[in-house]
Each structure stands twice: as structure tokens, then as C-alpha cells.
Design an enzyme around this catalytic site. Structure first.
Site, PDB file in Angstrom:
ATOM      1  CE1 TYR A   1      -3.850   2.360   0.541  1.00  0.00           C
ATOM      2  CE2 TYR A   1      -2.277   3.455   2.497  1.00  0.00           C
ATOM      3  CZ  TYR A   1      -2.907   3.705   1.747  1.00  0.00           C
ATOM      4  OH  TYR A   1      -3.791   4.396   1.820  1.00  0.00           O
TER       5      TYR A   1
ATOM      6  CE  LYS B   1      -3.315   5.448  -1.974  1.00  0.00           C
ATOM      7  NZ  LYS B   1      -4.168   6.457  -2.564  1.00  0.00           N
TER       8      LYS B   1
ATOM      9  CB  THR C   1     -13.578   6.458   3.603  1.00  0.00           C
ATOM     10  OG1 THR C   1     -12.304   5.204   3.234  1.00  0.00           O
ATOM     11  CG2 THR C   1     -14.063   7.824   3.799  1.00  0.00           C
TER      12      THR C   1
END
Length: 238
Positions: A113, A117, A150
Site C-alpha cells: 500500500y 502511494k 470511510t
């Protein structure tokens, strides 16, 4: 508002989306690259890419490149078209493994991850360099939305989910608050003509030192072109 389907894990879907959008003959003034997954178990996209790298980064890389000519046609000297890519503070701890971008040697959800990014920040800086070199009326900036409440966190450990549930009201931003810096980058007069910026809380901020490595930016761009099957026209530029 009109919805057009696009699956960022599928190179075929991205190309089909671009064809459908082109057929509308609409100008394109703002492109926000905001799709993403986080900490998913090791798995591949339909094109065989590690999912973090394939969706978070390569999908946006291909989409942006396929729409670039439309963005250039839509931008003017006084009103530049704008590309906004959403990264994360996780990029500060990310490492780019050019010899193993698919995390095949040692898979770590956190590492994969963070790498995706970091790749988005490197991509944005290289893209802005190319746009400036070509004299295009398009700017590219990268945004850190902060820690936002989220569904992105659905793959974290259950303990983290409990902590998130207990502290979300205090620590996490609402989706509306998380979107504010992206909206700022997309429409603020203060950002007119400004590109190659890393933005957090509507302020220009320094990104990770490694993200400013121009040779790394160049090498990642070239490798990404090979992976998604587009020509590396940038190879002929400084």
C-alpha cells in the site's frame, strides 16, 4: 452528473471508458484520481498486477495518460486544466522496489500500500515536469486527504476496527472534510497555474525526500509505460 463505468483494476475497462468519454466530445477541465484499496490480502488484478499497485497506481497512470490530450486541449493560458491525484501520508514510509514492483518476493499489505502511494507522488512530479517541458496548460498536483472515516479500512485487523469505531469522532475526518483539499486543488483560484505540489489541509507541504528523486521518477515512468502497454514518449524529453 452523469455516471460512466470504469474499473481501475482492468486495463480493458479503462480503455473502454476513455473511448466512451471521447465519444461525448466534452472538454475535460479536471481529473481527480481517487480510487483505491488498502491492506488487501495478496491478490492480483485481471491483468496480473498486485492489487495495490495495479489499482491504486497503474490504473490511474493509464487513465491519466489516455486522457492527457483531452486535458491539453481543454486547458488555456488563463484557466489550466487540472489533474489531482490522491495519495496518503503513508507514502512517507513507502519504498519503491523497481525490481519487484509487484511485491512477489515478500508480500506485505502495508508495504504494498505504501509503495503504491509513493508511486503516485513520483508520478505526479514527473508528469508536471513533462507538462511544463511541453508548454501544456495543464497542472498536476498530489493530495493527502488525511485520516478519513470511510470503507477504506475494511481490511484492517479487528482490533484496529474497534479502536476506529471508538475514536472515529475524535481522530478521523468525515468524508466531506477529507475531500476538502482535493476540491481546493481542483477549483481554488490560488492553485491556478500551480503544479507539482503536495497538498495537505489546503496547504503546500513537503513530501518524502525520495519523491523528489528525478531519476527515480523517470525510471518509474518508463517502467509503468511498459507495464500498461503505452509508448514512452517522455523518453525523448529531458
Amino acid at each position: 452528473v452523469e455516471f460512466l463505468y470504469c474499473d481501475l483494476t482492468s486495463m480493458k475497462s479503462i480503455r473502454q471508458f476513455v473511448q466512451r468519454f471521447r465519444a461525448k466530445n466534452c472538454p475535460l477541465h479536471v481529473l481527480v484520481n481517487n480510487a483505491g484499496v488498502m491492506l488487501v490480502p495478496e491478490r492480483k488484478t485481471e491483468d496480473g498486477f498486485e492489487e495495490h499497485f495495479g489499482l491504486n497506481y497503474l490504473g490511474h497512470f493509464l487513465l491519466t495518460n489516455l486522457l492527457l490530450d483531452m486535458l491539453k486541449q481543454s486547458g488555456t493560458h488563463s484557466h489550466n486544466a487540472r489533474i489531482i491525484t490522491v495519495s496518503s501520508a503513508t507514502h512517507y514510509v513507502g519504498k519503491l522496489h523497481l525490481n519487484d514492483l509487484q511485491s512477489r518476493c515478500s508480500y506485505s499489505p502495508h508495504g504494498a500500500y505504501a509503495q503504491s502511494k509513493l508511486a503516485l507522488v513520483l508520478f505526479t512530479y514527473r508528469l508536471q515536469h513533462l507538462l511544463t517541458t511541453n508548454g501544456s496548460h495543464v497542472t498536476a498536483n498530489v493530495v493527502d486527504p488525511g485520516v478519513v472515516n470511510t470503507e477504506l479500512y475494511k481490511h484492517v485487523f479487528w482490533v484496529v476496527k474497534v479502536v476506529k469505531w471508538m475514536t472515529a469522532w475524535l481522530v478521523f475526518k468525515t468524508p466531506e472534510e477529507g475531500a476538502s483539499t482535493t476540491i481546493y486543488a481542483a477549483v481554488s483560484p490560488e492553485m491556478e497555474g500551480a503544479g507539482g505540489c503536495y497538498l495537505y489541509n489546503e496547504q503546500r507541504t513537503k513530501s518524502a525526500d525520495i519523491a523528489y528523486d528525478e531519476e527515480l521518477q523517470r525510471r518509474l515512468w518508463t517502467e509503468s509505460c511498459k507495464m500498461v502497454g503505452i509508448s514512452d514518449e517522455a523518453s525523448r524529453l529531458p
